[in-house]
Motif scaffolding. Sequence first.
Motif, PDB file in Angstrom:
ATOM      1  N   ILE A 132       0.854  -1.183   0.000  1.00 35.09           N
ATOM      2  CA  ILE A 132       0.000   0.000   0.000  1.00 35.09           C
ATOM      3  C   ILE A 132       0.892   1.237   0.000  1.00 35.09           C
ATOM      4  CG2 ILE A 132      -1.755   1.288   1.278  1.00 35.09           C
ATOM      5  CD1 ILE A 132      -2.803  -1.339   2.332  1.00 35.09           C
ATOM      6  N   HIS A 133       0.713   2.086  -1.010  1.00 32.05           N
ATOM      7  CA  HIS A 133       1.607   3.227  -1.185  1.00 32.05           C
ATOM      8  C   HIS A 133       0.805   4.427  -1.686  1.00 32.05           C
ATOM      9  CE1 HIS A 133       1.338   1.880  -5.361  1.00 32.05           C
ATOM     10  NE2 HIS A 133       1.742   0.681  -4.950  1.00 32.05           N
ATOM     11  N   LEU A 134       1.517   5.507  -2.002  1.00 30.35           N
ATOM     12  CA  LEU A 134       0.856   6.765  -2.364  1.00 30.35           C
ATOM     13  C   LEU A 134      -0.064   6.635  -3.564  1.00 30.35           C
ATOM     14  CD1 LEU A 134       3.853   9.253  -1.964  1.00 30.35           C
ATOM     15  CD2 LEU A 134       1.925   8.964  -0.413  1.00 30.35           C
ATOM     16  N   ASP A 135       0.310   5.803  -4.525  1.00 31.69           N
ATOM     17  CA  ASP A 135      -0.441   5.731  -5.773  1.00 31.69           C
ATOM     18  C   ASP A 135      -1.727   4.922  -5.666  1.00 31.69           C
ATOM     19  OD1 ASP A 135       1.429   7.289  -6.997  1.00 31.69           O
ATOM     20  OD2 ASP A 135       2.559   5.608  -7.847  1.00 31.69           O
ATOM     21  N   ASN A 136      -1.839   4.043  -4.650  1.00 28.92           N
ATOM     22  CA  ASN A 136      -3.031   3.186  -4.600  1.00 28.92           C
ATOM     23  C   ASN A 136      -3.800   3.264  -3.287  1.00 28.92           C
ATOM     24  OD1 ASN A 136      -1.582   1.707  -2.717  1.00 28.92           O
ATOM     25  ND2 ASN A 136      -1.356  -0.112  -3.982  1.00 28.92           N
ATOM     26  N   VAL A 137      -3.327   4.047  -2.317  1.00 25.52           N
ATOM     27  CA  VAL A 137      -3.937   4.003  -0.991  1.00 25.52           C
ATOM     28  C   VAL A 137      -5.385   4.480  -1.012  1.00 25.52           C
ATOM     29  CG1 VAL A 137      -3.031   6.289  -0.349  1.00 25.52           C
ATOM     30  CG2 VAL A 137      -3.654   4.647   1.431  1.00 25.52           C
ATOM     31  N   LEU A 173      -8.578  -2.492   7.811  1.00 28.89           N
ATOM     32  CA  LEU A 173      -7.849  -1.998   6.639  1.00 28.89           C
ATOM     33  C   LEU A 173      -8.238  -0.559   6.335  1.00 28.89           C
ATOM     34  CD1 LEU A 173      -5.932  -2.553   4.296  1.00 28.89           C
ATOM     35  CD2 LEU A 173      -7.873  -3.496   3.023  1.00 28.89           C
ATOM     36  N   GLN A 174      -9.501  -0.218   6.513  1.00 29.66           N
ATOM     37  CA  GLN A 174      -9.961   1.164   6.329  1.00 29.66           C
ATOM     38  C   GLN A 174      -9.223   2.099   7.273  1.00 29.66           C
ATOM     39  OE1 GLN A 174     -14.282   1.811   6.598  1.00 29.66           O
ATOM     40  NE2 GLN A 174     -13.868   3.616   7.839  1.00 29.66           N
ATOM     41  N   SER A 175      -9.074   1.699   8.522  1.00 35.29           N
ATOM     42  CA  SER A 175      -8.356   2.520   9.498  1.00 35.29           C
ATOM     43  C   SER A 175      -6.881   2.671   9.123  1.00 35.29           C
ATOM     44  CB  SER A 175      -8.487   1.893  10.891  1.00 35.29           C
ATOM     45  OG  SER A 175      -7.769   2.627  11.847  1.00 35.29           O
ATOM     46  N   PHE A 176      -6.263   1.592   8.657  1.00 37.55           N
ATOM     47  CA  PHE A 176      -4.853   1.651   8.250  1.00 37.55           C
ATOM     48  C   PHE A 176      -4.658   2.658   7.118  1.00 37.55           C
ATOM     49  CE2 PHE A 176      -1.430   0.421   5.421  1.00 37.55           C
ATOM     50  CZ  PHE A 176      -0.368   0.234   6.288  1.00 37.55           C
ATOM     51  N   CYS A 177      -5.502   2.583   6.090  1.00 38.75           N
ATOM     52  CA  CYS A 177      -5.372   3.485   4.931  1.00 38.75           C
ATOM     53  C   CYS A 177      -5.625   4.931   5.329  1.00 38.75           C
ATOM     54  CB  CYS A 177      -6.336   3.065   3.833  1.00 38.75           C
ATOM     55  SG  CYS A 177      -5.971   1.466   3.083  1.00 38.75           S
ATOM     56  N   THR A 178      -6.612   5.146   6.199  1.00 43.16           N
ATOM     57  CA  THR A 178      -6.922   6.510   6.643  1.00 43.16           C
ATOM     58  C   THR A 178      -5.730   7.123   7.351  1.00 43.16           C
ATOM     59  OG1 THR A 178      -9.268   5.941   6.871  1.00 43.16           O
ATOM     60  CG2 THR A 178      -8.489   7.919   8.012  1.00 43.16           C
ATOM     61  N   HIS A 179      -5.129   6.378   8.270  1.00 41.49           N
ATOM     62  CA  HIS A 179      -3.973   6.910   9.009  1.00 41.49           C
ATOM     63  C   HIS A 179      -2.751   7.051   8.107  1.00 41.49           C
ATOM     64  CE1 HIS A 179      -6.402   5.965  12.580  1.00 41.49           C
ATOM     65  NE2 HIS A 179      -5.647   6.847  13.183  1.00 41.49           N
ATOM     66  N   PHE A 180      -2.622   6.190   7.118  1.00 44.31           N
ATOM     67  CA  PHE A 180      -1.525   6.319   6.156  1.00 44.31           C
ATOM     68  C   PHE A 180      -1.608   7.670   5.450  1.00 44.31           C
ATOM     69  CE2 PHE A 180       0.284   6.005   1.949  1.00 44.31           C
ATOM     70  CZ  PHE A 180       1.459   5.297   2.124  1.00 44.31           C
ATOM     71  N   ILE A 181      -2.810   8.030   4.986  1.00 45.55           N
ATOM     72  CA  ILE A 181      -2.981   9.302   4.283  1.00 45.55           C
ATOM     73  C   ILE A 181      -2.744  10.470   5.230  1.00 45.55           C
ATOM     74  CG2 ILE A 181      -4.640  10.770   3.066  1.00 45.55           C
ATOM     75  CD1 ILE A 181      -5.958   8.209   2.029  1.00 45.55           C
ATOM     76  N   LEU A 182      -3.271  10.388   6.445  1.00 44.50           N
ATOM     77  CA  LEU A 182      -3.069  11.466   7.414  1.00 44.50           C
ATOM     78  C   LEU A 182      -1.590  11.686   7.704  1.00 44.50           C
ATOM     79  CD1 LEU A 182      -5.949  10.743   9.957  1.00 44.50           C
ATOM     80  CD2 LEU A 182      -5.795  12.666   8.371  1.00 44.50           C
ATOM     81  N   GLN A 195       5.376  24.912  16.250  1.00 46.43           N
ATOM     82  CA  GLN A 195       5.119  23.486  16.363  1.00 46.43           C
ATOM     83  C   GLN A 195       5.239  22.812  15.001  1.00 46.43           C
ATOM     84  OE1 GLN A 195       4.500  22.123  19.360  1.00 46.43           O
ATOM     85  NE2 GLN A 195       4.550  24.116  20.377  1.00 46.43           N
ATOM     86  N   SER A 196       5.714  21.582  14.993  1.00 44.11           N
ATOM     87  CA  SER A 196       5.725  20.805  13.758  1.00 44.11           C
ATOM     88  C   SER A 196       4.305  20.384  13.414  1.00 44.11           C
ATOM     89  CB  SER A 196       6.606  19.558  13.926  1.00 44.11           C
ATOM     90  OG  SER A 196       7.948  19.929  14.147  1.00 44.11           O
ATOM     91  N   LEU A 197       4.065  20.164  12.133  1.00 46.69           N
ATOM     92  CA  LEU A 197       2.746  19.753  11.675  1.00 46.69           C
ATOM     93  C   LEU A 197       2.537  18.285  12.014  1.00 46.69           C
ATOM     94  CD1 LEU A 197       0.234  20.746  10.172  1.00 46.69           C
ATOM     95  CD2 LEU A 197       1.274  19.919   8.063  1.00 46.69           C
ATOM     96  N   THR A 198       1.630  17.996  12.952  1.00 52.63           N
ATOM     97  CA  THR A 198       1.354  16.646  13.409  1.00 52.63           C
ATOM     98  C   THR A 198      -0.098  16.282  13.111  1.00 52.63           C
ATOM     99  OG1 THR A 198       0.680  17.420  15.606  1.00 52.63           O
ATOM    100  CG2 THR A 198       3.032  16.942  15.268  1.00 52.63           C
ATOM    101  N   LEU A 199      -0.452  15.022  13.372  1.00 49.39           N
ATOM    102  CA  LEU A 199      -1.837  14.591  13.177  1.00 49.39           C
ATOM    103  C   LEU A 199      -2.772  15.392  14.060  1.00 49.39           C
ATOM    104  CD1 LEU A 199      -1.482  10.699  13.000  1.00 49.39           C
ATOM    105  CD2 LEU A 199      -1.709  12.312  11.121  1.00 49.39           C
ATOM    106  N   GLU A 200      -2.359  15.673  15.283  1.00 50.29           N
ATOM    107  CA  GLU A 200      -3.181  16.476  16.184  1.00 50.29           C
ATOM    108  C   GLU A 200      -3.354  17.888  15.648  1.00 50.29           C
ATOM    109  OE1 GLU A 200      -3.324  17.885  20.887  1.00 50.29           O
ATOM    110  OE2 GLU A 200      -1.577  16.832  20.098  1.00 50.29           O
ATOM    111  N   HIS A 201      -2.284  18.436  15.088  1.00 42.97           N
ATOM    112  CA  HIS A 201      -2.337  19.776  14.515  1.00 42.97           C
ATOM    113  C   HIS A 201      -3.325  19.825  13.353  1.00 42.97           C
ATOM    114  CE1 HIS A 201       0.298  23.551  13.562  1.00 42.97           C
ATOM    115  NE2 HIS A 201      -0.981  23.831  13.658  1.00 42.97           N
TER     116      HIS A 201
END
Length: 449
Positions: A82-87, A102-111, A397-403
């Motif tokens: 699973i990578h940028l082109d197919n996620v 799997l839905q949760s994995f892909c969502t967090h990958f994109i985030l 602050q660095s750009l994080t998921l929380e940010h």
Amino acid sequence: MLASEVLEDGLYSDITVSAFGQSWKLHRIILVQSSFLNRLIHPTRNWIALITNHDPQLTFDGICLRDMYLFHDRDAFRKQDIHLDNVCQVLISSCFLELDNLQSFCTHFILEQLSSRRNIISFASQIDLMKPLPGCGPYGEEHRFRKNLKHVHQLLDNACLSALTYSLSKYYVNDQYFEDKLDSCSDLDEFKYATPEQFLGQLPLSWIRRMIGSNSLCVPSEFERYQLVKATRDIKTGQKQDKAKEPKGYISTMFQVLRKRSYDDLEEEPEDTTWDDIFESSVIYTFMNFKQLEQIKQEGIVEESRVLSSHWLQTELKNGESPDCLPPIRFSCKFENIFDQFKGSSVLPSESVVCAGTQYRLLLKKEDSVLKALLQRSKGTDPYQISYEIYCVDHRQSLTLEHLTNLLVPVTVCHQDGTGYAYGIDLVPIKSEMGVDEIWLTAVIKLHP
């Protein structure tokens, strides 16, 4: 024998699944992982024909099936395949099959990709294509596909808007910092565009409209917001004029989308968004000064009646009159050297901003170990009560998921009756790679007769 070999060879298969013109010899004991497929399995029928033509964004490449057939090495498979082109494609398929893990994995990958500020523009185009159709689809309300897709689309859509807004706001930080980065890191994706209009010019008009109109965008004034739209329009128009020079069939890895679209397809804009819409709805003209409004009138981009009505409303306000309907006041202020300045002070004021004869300024107030963002208004002839919201872009602050999830939420809200809240902003040393001790606050003030 490996589970993947069982899938490919169809050994010991007890059910056939067909979709997208293909068929797979599969196994009921594996398919029950999908609550959707489990509902379709019939005890006396050894086949399932999936209805997929109702949702144009739904495609298939087999990853979801292979994922179901793996147990011990599933995480390694996902990280490899699973990578940028197919996620985004895998995410849509996992929503369709109701594979929540799997839905949760892909969502967090994109985030995670958005939080690292890489491929943000590419994902903006892909996320647009993920928007689900209304209704429940051919399998009824029990099928959670469109509900799941709507949830992840809203989450990723807001996160992408936050990431784009944050990235655009970097153009308004310390100029020397950005010049140094351009010299030393010109090959990095996040510094590929030398100006904010070049950055915006890579986006579809629908996203440009949303970003320009966003309250989280830290543009100092509405006049500068107008100038940014104008410059972006010139960049975008120039791109379309040069489009014929691009080699036909060229596929840019930056603009990979769910189905391998051509470069020409990606340049097409939604019919419901025009430059007139952006100038009309994303910029507030009412509180610009006379010189700025006169320049806009001379340029002839905005309808003259809009400019004249802004002149008239300002005159009424300065004379103590109360027009029935007024747009909000919106402006941004920059606070620099935060950590050092609060060593000897508890309040840090911004420069004053004058709107229709009334002065406003933003404050950062130290309370214990956090900062609170507040608004002050001078006493004058303004007959209105106000309510307001304050948004914060913290470049320390660095750009994080929380940010990403918090950037579009105001840090301060004050209602007309004085109730509301003020979230704390951490008073900490610089943690971001930008190396600037800088906070931008944007105030959105509503006037109530």
